[in-house]
Scaffold this active site. Structure first.
Site, PDB file in Angstrom:
ATOM      1  N   LYS A  83      61.445 -39.332  82.709  1.00 59.02           N
ATOM      2  CA  LYS A  83      61.256 -38.330  83.770  1.00 59.02           C
ATOM      3  C   LYS A  83      62.450 -38.352  84.727  1.00 59.02           C
ATOM      4  O   LYS A  83      62.942 -37.311  85.159  1.00 59.02           O
ATOM      5  CB  LYS A  83      59.940 -38.595  84.522  1.00 59.02           C
ATOM      6  N   GLN A 136      52.150 -42.683  88.258  1.00 60.37           N
ATOM      7  CA  GLN A 136      52.081 -42.826  86.803  1.00 60.37           C
ATOM      8  C   GLN A 136      50.804 -43.568  86.403  1.00 60.37           C
ATOM      9  O   GLN A 136      50.540 -44.668  86.870  1.00 60.37           O
ATOM     10  CB  GLN A 136      53.327 -43.587  86.304  1.00 60.37           C
ATOM     11  N   ASP A 181      51.297 -33.220  89.439  1.00 59.94           N
ATOM     12  CA  ASP A 181      50.571 -33.514  88.199  1.00 59.94           C
ATOM     13  C   ASP A 181      49.305 -32.664  88.092  1.00 59.94           C
ATOM     14  O   ASP A 181      48.683 -32.604  87.028  1.00 59.94           O
ATOM     15  CB  ASP A 181      50.159 -35.005  88.170  1.00 59.94           C
TER      16      ASP A 181
END
Ligand code: NAP
Length: 291
Positions: free
Chosen positions: A55, A99, A122
């Site tokens: 990422k 994460q 997200d």
């Protein structure tokens, strides 16, 4: 039958280019600050570390800034909440992610609820999830968005088709089942959502025009479970041979030649998911500029 493989690497490359152009046109040319993605990583999960590295690399390649906060194994939930609070308040961060998976002693729901929905790139916060379910503009979870975009950009019509989703996780199965049934051009599919308590899954998959499989079991969907000409989206990323190789949830050998379209693993939904996170971060930055 000829099976067309849907190339996620190629499409992700095109979308990255589109994002770069937008950054230049709508942000740099207006002398505004470049988009900035925050990432909070906890512990030493090998896959999570690899995902985060990718990422960060993708941000750099596309002209976005990223900042990583890496908390050591065993960090307290309180510490993670403090870091989230800092990202929530930091005006230089447009959007950020935590994460997953988290260590067992950390309450995942509490973490998701603590993220500022406006920075929740997200799309996991209930405000974004609820808005998605109600057809209101919001951040959509990256993998669900990746699947929709893959279908749309390959001009695969989904309206009126019967979609069977296998797996009902918050990050893949549930959001994609909502989006596929949305009352819009990119939607209007009739969706059946299946899971580990669905008896005789084969009954449903054999009726499906589109199958989206996200179960985390290598080779789960076999050719004998699908009808000829169906469209198969393989979301699975399963490490095999001690993480040296990855395999999808579809048994490629038996499905290839029977499906009309198939997303390969690797090179299908995975790269598309990463680029959708960048897209959401760009949207967060544009929201900041337009404010
Ligand atoms: P998850 O949270 O573990 O959920 C798995 C789902 O599959 C659950 O709903 C479970 O049912 C269902 N399931 C398990 N065994 C089943 C069976 N035998 N028959 C039918 N359903 C079954 O997994 P996830 O996070 O959604 O991830 C799924 C896979 O996608 C993993 O391989 C993951 O690595 C991959 N993934 C890929 C991407 C990408 O970018 N390509 C993104 C996210 C995830 P219950 O609800 O009843 O337990």
């Amino acid at each position: 039958m000829t099976t067309k493989l849907l190339n996620g690497n190629q499409l992700a490359k095109e979308i990255r280019k589109e994002i770069s152009i937008k950054i230049e046109k709508n942000i740099l040319n207006k002398k505004k600050r470049i988009p900035h993605l925050g990432i909070i990583l906890t512990g030493t999960n090998h896959s999570s570390i690899t995902y985060v590295k990718n990422k960060i690399k993708e941000c750099k390649n596309i002209g976005m800034q990223s900042s990583l906060v890496h908390l050591p194994v065993g960090s307290l939930e309180k510490k993670l909440l403090e870091e989230i609070n800092k990202m929530n308040k930091n005006p230089l961060i447009d959007g950020f992610i935590v994460q997953f998976p988290l260590e067992k002693h950390i309450n995942q729901d509490k973490i998701i609820l603590s993220i500022n929905p406006k920075k929740d790139v997200d799309g996991f916060h209930p405000e974004n999830f609820g808005k998605m379910a109600l057809d209101i503009k919001a951040f959509f979870p990256a993998t669900a968005l990746a699947i929709l975009t893959m279908l749309e950009r390959n001009k695969i019509k989904i309206y009126g088709k019967h979609t069977v989703v296998i797996g009902r996780s918050r990050i893949v199965g549930r959001p994609i089942s909502i989006l596929m049934s949305k009352k819009s051009d990119i939607g209007n599919s009739t969706v059946t959502l299946t899971h580990s308590n669905t008896p005789n899954i084969e009954y449903y998959t054999k009726l499906a025009d589109i199958i989206i499989v996200a179960v985390g079991i290598p080779g789960f969907l076999k050719g004998k479970m699908i009808k000829k000409g169906s469209i198969i989206i393989d979301v699975g990323i399963n490490s095999i041979n001690n993480e040296k190789k990855i395999q999808g949830d579809v048994d490629f050998q038996s499905v290839y030649g029977k499906a009309s379209y198939l997303t390969p693993v690797p090179g299908g939904i995975g790269p598309m998911t990463r680029v959708m996170l960048l897209k959401n971060t760009l949207i967060a930055a544009l929201n900041r500029i337009e404010k």
